[in-house]
Design a protein around this motif. Structure first.
Motif, PDB file in Angstrom:
ATOM      1  N   GLY A   1       0.807  -1.223   0.000  1.00  0.00           N
ATOM      2  CA  GLY A   1       0.000   0.000   0.000  1.00  0.00           C
ATOM      3  C   GLY A   1       0.833   1.263   0.000  1.00  0.00           C
TER       4      GLY A   1
ATOM      5  N   LYS B   1       4.088   1.306  -4.487  1.00  0.00           N
ATOM      6  CA  LYS B   1       5.075   0.731  -5.402  1.00  0.00           C
ATOM      7  C   LYS B   1       4.463   0.399  -6.769  1.00  0.00           C
ATOM      8  N   SER B   2       3.327  -0.311  -6.743  1.00  0.00           N
ATOM      9  CA  SER B   2       2.706  -0.700  -8.016  1.00  0.00           C
ATOM     10  C   SER B   2       2.223   0.521  -8.777  1.00  0.00           C
ATOM     11  N   THR B   3       1.718   1.497  -8.036  1.00  0.00           N
ATOM     12  CA  THR B   3       1.247   2.717  -8.689  1.00  0.00           C
ATOM     13  C   THR B   3       2.412   3.408  -9.399  1.00  0.00           C
TER      14      THR B   3
HETATM   15  P1  ADP Z   1       1.894  -1.231  -3.247  1.00  0.00           P
HETATM   16  O1  ADP Z   1       2.189  -1.669  -4.629  1.00  0.00           O
HETATM   17  O2  ADP Z   1       3.040  -0.605  -2.567  1.00  0.00           O
HETATM   18  O3  ADP Z   1       1.238  -2.276  -2.399  1.00  0.00           O
HETATM   19  P2  ADP Z   1      -0.172   0.361  -4.482  1.00  0.00           P
HETATM   20  O4  ADP Z   1       0.501   1.237  -5.452  1.00  0.00           O
HETATM   21  O5  ADP Z   1      -0.846  -0.848  -4.969  1.00  0.00           O
HETATM   22  O6  ADP Z   1       0.854  -0.022  -3.320  1.00  0.00           O
HETATM   23  O7  ADP Z   1      -1.247   1.207  -3.673  1.00  0.00           O
HETATM   24  C1  ADP Z   1      -0.975   2.494  -3.150  1.00  0.00           C
HETATM   25  C2  ADP Z   1      -2.271   3.054  -2.574  1.00  0.00           C
HETATM   26  O8  ADP Z   1      -3.181   3.280  -3.612  1.00  0.00           O
HETATM   27  C3  ADP Z   1      -2.938   2.118  -1.596  1.00  0.00           C
HETATM   28  O9  ADP Z   1      -3.446   2.909  -0.543  1.00  0.00           O
HETATM   29  C4  ADP Z   1      -4.059   1.513  -2.375  1.00  0.00           C
HETATM   30  O10 ADP Z   1      -5.142   1.249  -1.538  1.00  0.00           O
HETATM   31  C5  ADP Z   1      -4.399   2.618  -3.367  1.00  0.00           C
HETATM   32  N1  ADP Z   1      -4.873   2.062  -4.631  1.00  0.00           N
HETATM   33  C6  ADP Z   1      -4.236   1.176  -5.426  1.00  0.00           C
HETATM   34  N2  ADP Z   1      -4.949   0.913  -6.547  1.00  0.00           N
HETATM   35  C7  ADP Z   1      -6.073   1.653  -6.460  1.00  0.00           C
HETATM   36  C8  ADP Z   1      -7.221   1.820  -7.290  1.00  0.00           C
HETATM   37  N3  ADP Z   1      -7.349   1.185  -8.457  1.00  0.00           N
HETATM   38  N4  ADP Z   1      -8.188   2.674  -6.876  1.00  0.00           N
HETATM   39  C9  ADP Z   1      -8.068   3.330  -5.694  1.00  0.00           C
HETATM   40  N5  ADP Z   1      -7.030   3.214  -4.873  1.00  0.00           N
HETATM   41  C10 ADP Z   1      -6.029   2.388  -5.223  1.00  0.00           C
END
Ligand code: ADP
Length: 588
Positions: free
Chosen positions: A379, A382-384
Motif C-alpha cells: 500500500g 510501489k505498483s502505482t
Molecule cells: P503497493 O504496490 O506498494 O502495495 P499500491 O501502489 O498498490 O501499493 O497502492 C498504493 C495506494 O493506492 C494504496 O493505498 C491503495 O489502496 C491505493 N490504490 C491502489 N490501486 C487503487 C485503485 N485502483 N483505486 C483506488 N485506490 C487504489
C-alpha cells in the motif's frame, strides 16, 4: 451511482452512425429495396384481380375467356411474388450480415484499444454485457429487423398507394385505424426508450455482480461473504425484474390497442364501402379489393410496429456499443519520440480519488543500465509508481520522460519498444507458439523467434513439441506449464527488446525448481537493460545497484544495500526481520 462508467452515445451520434452505414451500403440497400418493391407489387395483383372478377361477374359482361385470363394472372402473380421474395430475403440477409460484420469489427478494435485504466475503472460487467448481450441485440436488429422493416414498410406504402388508385373514396376508410395506432404508439415509444435503457443497464449490473462472485469465489468463501454477495445478487435481480416489468407493462397496453387499430380499418372499409356503393360512388369490386388490402395490411403493420419496438432495444444497445468509442483516449497527443534511453520521473504525484494522494513528489532517475529495487510495505505506492513509469496511467502531477519524451505523449507501440512492465501474469493466447511470440514482433522471422526462445532457455522444449513453433497452444491446444508460459512471455520481451524493464515481482507461485530455472531465464532477459524491480523478496534488493524504500507514497530511503543496512533505518529493520524469517524458512 451513475448507471454505467462507460459512456452511452447520444441520439445525434447514433443517427450519424446509421447514416454512415447507409452510405457505405448504398448499392446493396437500393437493390434490396427494389426487389422488395417488386415483391410487394406482385402481392397487390391478387386482390385487384378478385375485385375485377366480382365486377365483371356482377355486371354480367364477363366471358369465360376473361375469367380464365384473370385466373392465370392471379396464379402468375403468386408465383412471381414467391420468387422475387426469395431473392429479396436472401439479399437483405446478406446486407444485414455485412453491416453487422463491420460493426463488430469496429467495436472489437475500439474495445481492444481502450485505455487500461478505463477498463479497470468501468469493471468487467458493463464491458462484458456490451460485448455479449448488446452485440447480440444489435445483431438481431441488423440481421432481421432492418430487412423486415424495409419489406413491411414498402408493402404498407405500396398497398395504401394501390388502394387510393383503385378508389380514393373507399381507401379513406383504411386510415380509420391510424389515430389509434399513432396515439398509442406515441404514448408507448416515449416511455419505452428510457425503459429499455434502464433494462440493459440493470442487466450489465447483474452480469457484473455474478462475474465478480464467480471470480472472487475463494475470497468470498474465505471471508464468509456469501450472504453479502447473495444480497447483492438479489438486489441486482430485483432491479432487473422491476425494469423488465415496467417495459412489459407498457407492451401490455400498447399491443392490444394496435391490434384494435388493425381491425377497425377492415370494418370501416366494408361499412363505408357499402354506403358509397349505395350512392353509386364505388363498385362491389372496389370495396372487395380495398377490404382485402386492409386485411393484407394487418400482417405488415403489425410486424412493422413490433420491429419498431425491438428497434428500440437495438438502438439502445447500439448506443451502448458506439458509446465505448467515446471514451477519451488517455493519449490525446501521441506526437513525441524518445531520443536515447534515459528514464526520468520527477515530482510524481498521483491520486486515484481526488484529495487522496498515493504518490507524493516522487523522483526516480535510474542510470542507464542500473538495477533499482523498490521496497516498502504493502500500500506504499510501489505498483502505482510502476504504472506511472510504464505510462499505463499518467501522473496527476510531475512528469515521466523516456529519452526526453513525455511518456504519455509517446505512441503506445513505440513506448513498449522502450519501456515495458513485466508482471507474473503470463497469459497464453489461443494460437500457435509462433503467433504468441509474434504478438511482440509481428514481422519476426522463424529464426528470430528461435533466437528469442534460445535466450530464455526454451528452445529445447519448443523443438520437442509435436509441431515445434507451429504447435497450437492455449485452451483447446497443448496446455503449457506455468513455467513454460512464463518463458514464452519472457521470449516475447526479448523480441520486443525494450531498454528499460519495470518488474512487478509478485511472490513466486511456481515450484522452487521451476522458479530457479526461470530466474536464470529472467536474468538473461534483464542483462544489459535498465531494471526497476518492485522487490517482494529482499535478496532481489540485495543484488540491486540501488534500493529505494517507499512509505506512504514517498521515497524515504535511497542507497545501496550496504549503505542502507549500515544506516540502520527502515530498510535495515526490514532486512533484519527478513533474514530472521528466511533463517526459519530458507528462500527457494
Ligand atoms: P503497493 O504496490 O506498494 O502495495 P499500491 O501502489 O498498490 O501499493 O497502492 C498504493 C495506494 O493506492 C494504496 O493505498 C491503495 O489502496 C491505493 N490504490 C491502489 N490501486 C487503487 C485503485 N485502483 N483505486 C483506488 N485506490 C487504489
Amino acid at each position: 451511482m451513475s448507471d454505467t462508467a462507460l459512456p452511452i452515445a447520444g441520439g445525434e451520434r447514433i443517427r450519424e452512425v446509421a447514416r454512415a452505414l447507409v452510405r457505405r451500403h448504398r448499392g446493396a440497400l437500393l437493390l434490396v429495396i427494389t426487389l422488395h418493391a417488386f415483391a410487394a407489387l406482385a402481392g397487390l395483383v391478387g386482390p385487384w384481380v378478385i375485385g375485377r372478377m366480382i365486377d365483371e361477374l356482377s355486371s354480367g359482361t364477363a366471358g369465360m375467356a376473361t375469367i380464365d385470363i384473370m385466373f392465370l394472372l392471379l396464379a402468375g402473380a403468386v408465383v412471381l411474388q414467391a420468387l422475387v421474395t426469395r431473392f429479396a430475403q436472401l439479399w437483405s440477409l446478406r446486407l444485414g450480415e455485412s453491416v453487422f460484420a463491420k460493426l463488430r469489427e469496429d467495436f472489437l478494435a475500439t474495445v481492444t484499444s481502450l485505455p487500461l485504466s478505463v477498463v479497470e475503472r468501468a469493471g468487467t460487467g458493463d464491458l462484458l454485457s456490451r460485448t455479449t448481450s448488446d452485440v447480440d441485440a444489435v445483431a438481431q436488429t441488423v440481421r432481421f429487423g432492418v430487412p423486415r422493416i424495409l419489406v413491411t414498410g414498402m408493402t404498407v406504402i405500396l398497398t395504401l398507394g394501390a388502394a387510393f388508385i383503385i378508389n380514393p373514396l373507399v381507401a379513406l376508410a383504411i386510415l380509420a385505424g391510424v389515430p389509434l395506432i399513432a396515439l398509442s404508439s406515441r404514448w408507448y415509444l416515449r416511455r419505452s426508450g428510457p425503459g429499455y435503457r434502464r433494462q440493459l443497464a440493470t442487466y450489465g449490473r447483474l452480469v457484473g455482480v455474478i462475474n465478480e462472485t464467480v471470480e472472487g469465489a475463494r475470497t468470498i468463501d474465505a471471508l464468509a461473504l456469501a450472504p453479502v454477495q447473495r444480497l447483492k445478487i438479489d438486489r441486482a435481480l430485483a432491479a432487473r425484474n422491476q425494469a423488465e416489468r415496467y417495459t412489459l407493462g407498457l407492451r401490455s397496453v400498447w399491443y392490444p390497442l394496435t391490434t384494435l387499430g388493425f381491425l377497425v380499418p377492415v370494418i370501416a372499409v366494408l361499412l363505408w364501402g357499402a354506403f358509397l356503393m349505395g350512392q353509386g360512388l364505388a363498385t362491389a369490386g372496389d370495396v372487395t379489393t380495398i377490404a382485402l388490402y386492409a386485411m393484407q395490411l394487418t400482417g405488415p403493420v403489425e410486424e412493422l410496429v413490433n420491429w419498431m419496438d425491438r428497434l428500440q432495444v437495438g438502438t439502445t444497445a447500439l448506443a451502448r456499443i458506439v458509446g465505448v468509442a467515446e471514451v477519451p483516449t488517455d493519449r490525446p497527443r501521441a506526437d513525441q519520440t524518445p531520443e536515447g534511453e534515459q528514464v526520468e520521473a520527477r515530482g510524481i504525484r498521483f491520486s486515484y480519488r481526488a484529495g487522496v494522494e498515493v504518490l507524493r513528489d516522487v523522483d526516480l532517475v535510474p542510470r542507464v543500465g542500473e538495477r533499482v529495487a523498490i521496497v516498502g510495505p504493502s500500500g506504499s505506492g510501489k505498483s502505482t509508481l510502476a504504472r506511472m513509469l510504464t505510462g499505463i496511467t499518467g501522473p496527476t502531477g510531475g512528469e515521466v520522460t523516456v529519452g526526453g519524451a513525455d511518456v504519455m505523449r509517446i505512441p503506445l507501440d513505440v513506448l513498449r519498444q522502450h519501456v515495458a512492465l513485466v508482471t507474473q501474469e503470463h497469459h497464453v493466447f489461443v494460437g500457435t507458439l509462433a503467433d504468441n511470440l509474434r504478438l511482440a514482433a509481428p514481422d519476426a522471422r522463424d529464426g528470430e523467434l528461435e533466437e528469442a526462445l534460445q535466450a530464455v532457455g526454451a528452445l529445447r522444449w519448443v523443438r520437442a513439441m509435436p509441431h515445434g513453433l507451429e504447435t497450437v497452444v492455449g485452451s483447446g491446444g497443448v496446455v503449457l506449464t506455468p513455467a513454460q508460459a512464463q518463458q514464452v512471455a519472457l521470449a516475447r520481451l526479448v523480441l520486443l527488446d525494450p531498454h528499460t524493464l519495470v518488474l512487478d515481482e509478485a511472490t513466486s507461485l511456481l515450484d522452487p525448481r521451476a522458479a530457479r530455472g526461470l530466474e536464470q531465464s529472467l536474468d538473461r532477459v534483464l542483462e544489459g537493460r535498465t531494471v526497476i524491480a518492485i522487490a517482494h523478496r529482499l535478496h532481489t534488493a540485495r543484488d540491486a545497484d540501488r534500493v529505494i524504500v517507499m512509505r506512504e507514497g514517498r521515497i524515504v530511503e535511497s542507497g545501496s544495500h550496504d549503505e542502507l543496512v549500515a544506516m540502520g533505518g527502515e530498510y535495515a529493520a526490514l532486512w533484519r526481520s527478513w533474514q530472521a524469517e528466511s533463517a526459519e524458512d530458507p528462500p527457494s
